[in-house]
Design a protein around this motif. Sequence first.
Motif, mmCIF file in Angstrom:
data_model
loop_
_atom_site.group_PDB
_atom_site.id
_atom_site.type_symbol
_atom_site.label_atom_id
_atom_site.label_comp_id
_atom_site.label_asym_id
_atom_site.label_seq_id
_atom_site.Cartn_x
_atom_site.Cartn_y
_atom_site.Cartn_z
ATOM 1 N N THR A 264 41.062 34.270 38.338
ATOM 2 C CA THR A 264 42.520 34.267 38.330
ATOM 3 C C THR A 264 43.098 35.462 39.050
ATOM 4 O OG1 THR A 264 42.451 33.110 36.216
ATOM 5 C CG2 THR A 264 44.539 34.126 36.818
ATOM 6 N N THR A 265 42.392 36.604 39.018
ATOM 7 C CA THR A 265 42.901 37.804 39.687
ATOM 8 C C THR A 265 42.259 38.033 41.052
ATOM 9 O OG1 THR A 265 41.273 39.131 38.441
ATOM 10 C CG2 THR A 265 43.489 38.939 37.524
ATOM 11 N N VAL A 266 41.068 37.478 41.248
ATOM 12 C CA VAL A 266 40.392 37.668 42.535
ATOM 13 C C VAL A 266 41.039 36.825 43.635
ATOM 14 C CG1 VAL A 266 38.233 37.330 43.790
ATOM 15 C CG2 VAL A 266 38.189 38.334 41.507
ATOM 16 N N VAL A 267 41.332 35.549 43.334
ATOM 17 C CA VAL A 267 41.847 34.646 44.367
ATOM 18 C C VAL A 267 43.181 35.122 44.947
ATOM 19 C CG1 VAL A 267 42.671 32.301 44.829
ATOM 20 C CG2 VAL A 267 40.561 32.649 43.536
ATOM 21 N N PRO A 268 44.178 35.544 44.135
ATOM 22 C CA PRO A 268 45.423 36.035 44.746
ATOM 23 C C PRO A 268 45.196 37.224 45.671
ATOM 24 C CG PRO A 268 45.742 35.587 42.413
ATOM 25 C CD PRO A 268 44.275 35.489 42.673
ATOM 26 N N TRP A 269 44.213 38.076 45.337
ATOM 27 C CA TRP A 269 43.894 39.204 46.224
ATOM 28 C C TRP A 269 43.297 38.697 47.530
ATOM 29 C CZ3 TRP A 269 38.723 40.881 47.412
ATOM 30 C CH2 TRP A 269 38.678 42.033 48.205
ATOM 31 N N VAL A 270 42.409 37.728 47.429
ATOM 32 C CA VAL A 270 41.805 37.156 48.632
ATOM 33 C C VAL A 270 42.866 36.552 49.542
ATOM 34 C CG1 VAL A 270 40.320 35.281 49.452
ATOM 35 C CG2 VAL A 270 39.555 36.733 47.572
#
Length: 759
Positions: A500-506
Amino acid sequence: MKHTIKATWMRGGTSKCWVFERSELDVPGFTTDEVLLRLFGSPDPRQIDGVGGGSSTTSKAVILGPSDEPGIDVEYTFAQVGIDQAVVDWGSNCGNCSAVIAPYALKRGWVEPEDGILTVRIRNTNTGQILIERMNLDGSEAEAFIPGVPFPGQAVDIGFLDPAGATTGALFPDGKELSTLSVEDEDPRTRSDITATLIDAGAPVVIIDAQTAGLGTADFRQWPTACTAEMPRLERIRRAGAVAMGLAKTEEDAQRAIPKLAIVAPAESGSDADIKVMMLSMGAPHPALAITGSVALTLGAHHPGTLIAQQLASAPDGELRLQTPAGLITTWQRQIDGQLAVGTSRTARELADATLSFDPAGERTENPAVILAQGTGLDEQQLEPDPPPHGRRTVFASVAAFAVLGLGATLVGGGLLNPPATTADGDYAGETLEVVIPLAEGGGTDTWARFVGQELVHDIPGEPGFAPINDAGGEGITGSNRFASSAADDGTELLVSTATTVVPWVLDRHVVKYSFEDLEPVLVNGTGGVIYARTAAGVKSTRDLIDRKKPLVFGGISATGLDLTTLVAFDLLEADITATFGFEGRGPVNLALQRGEVDIDYSTTSSYHSAVEPIAKEGSATVLMSFGQLDEHGEVVRDPNFPDAPTVVEVYKDLHGKEPSGPKLEAYKTLLGLTYTYQKGLWAPKDAPEEAVDLLRDSAHELSGDEEFNKKAAEVLGGYPIVADENLSQRVKDAYTVTDETKGYVTALLKDSYGIELD
């Protein structure tokens, strides 16, 4: 000697609470706080030895009895029982739990209906507020649904009687319906004027419009996430409002809980809503709407000069329909016995009557945190509510930490005889490891973090204390941003990451202010999952995914979270799929699939056996494939937990007669690694001492090889190992490197197939 306590378990609105009559909690030699903490099984994140539900919405108590005061039928007190801390918060009311009062009073015979209508007048002792509750018992309005609850319950109208000015003494504390606040800019040397309505009813609230909040161009569905980037400024507005309302002398003195901040915008044309609203509470977007805050908004809407009234297409007709992140909530304003009442409707249902066991012996011998709590002699009037995240310390928690750590320090002249603790000297003696969980209590990530953290501290030399801290909001982005800007860099604070937090950063979303390039991995852990479909939708095998007359409907939470891997899988397979987003979790999607509202879904390993396996066995669902796992060569292989399920790559070959290749495959493998093979992790700030990070990582690596740990971890970790070896940094760096080609493909997929443009 054991003591038995009668109680009733009830759902009120979107909360669950244990209902006690006052005399039941009178246990000789123990305070009410101590009794509640032992009954609920606190402090313990699982509340495994008590009746608490392990989350803030299920660790609540209502204590009530008939009133001797003329005109009042029932008096009740609300208690929010701490979960991982031995503390009970008596400082507020819960509007959802209030819904249980009238049904319970009717059951006990304290009140009687008249002509099929039950009216109960109630005093809440936490706030002094008078409530009037009404239930229609003739069958026509007996049961209803509300947003956030999948089953119906007894409808209860809850009205706050004459709610204006309960805190400040006036509906408009500064005497104006529209006020100008001077708010500090990002550069503290300058200030700007903003327009707001300051109102006190039910709770003090600062109302601003979406343009002022920086959300004027954002889709309403994205408000909870989009506001993350504006949160520091919104907090400055709220604090300026506190001073203007007389709630604080200076902005620095403003309390965290009040006033609340509400952001409003006109409803869309043709919508059933009168207005769109999102409320911030304790520095984060409220998932729906605080009932006390809805009272202030409703009264404000009936005053033409207020900011909220100016956003309405027409004056309210006695009801106000508020579009919230959780759905439509309707409030009302009416006269009851010559007095103004403002309220809304909730539902309630009795779940069980029970006799609970309070075991003083167990209380005093098995739980050191609660033992010390008993020894303080504090009662509920002396207890302080929890401070904000990243600095939580209570009397109970502080004393308990000393007991658990066995410090035995002697205070002399205001200083400690022992030398200061440090994380760079080969052990963590005297320290507490704070693990920041940027998602809500009770979810899969929360369960994972608390389990891993509790086990890890026992392997760290010096055996530090363990303090899990939930800092939820904005799909995990809010807490991660806060960690990046304010976490201690001495190795005592770690951040939990998940898909949930990794994808928005990517995806380079502008609301993301953290970067995994500025963090150092301590450990990572993977998971797996399957894609399954509703058999009644005509899906019996993977062949039914293509060449369909009618596309299958996928139920999603957010296209820019864990759902993204599934969307890329569908695109790779060329499946005939449409999607509907906005579900609050995979559990609600699973229920929607069983009701026939959506056709296809996915499940992670941790919830597969409870959510998917039963409906697959009965034949109402078909398990189609697993996501697979990445091997050491970066190739997709079968998931050991689903050895009989083909991977997405295998299904492609079966459907199209050739091996997949190209940007779609590379994007799928990239996201598979990010969101499944390395789904969760613990991270330290990049500037943390190298000795501390190495110590934490070595301890995690030792833990990963512990047979006893792996036996206990089988259910929580699903058989996927903890990875914390000497190659961790490089392995994670490789997995978290996303090519421009993959980013471009994903961006185009979201825009072209789902109408989602990344901000």
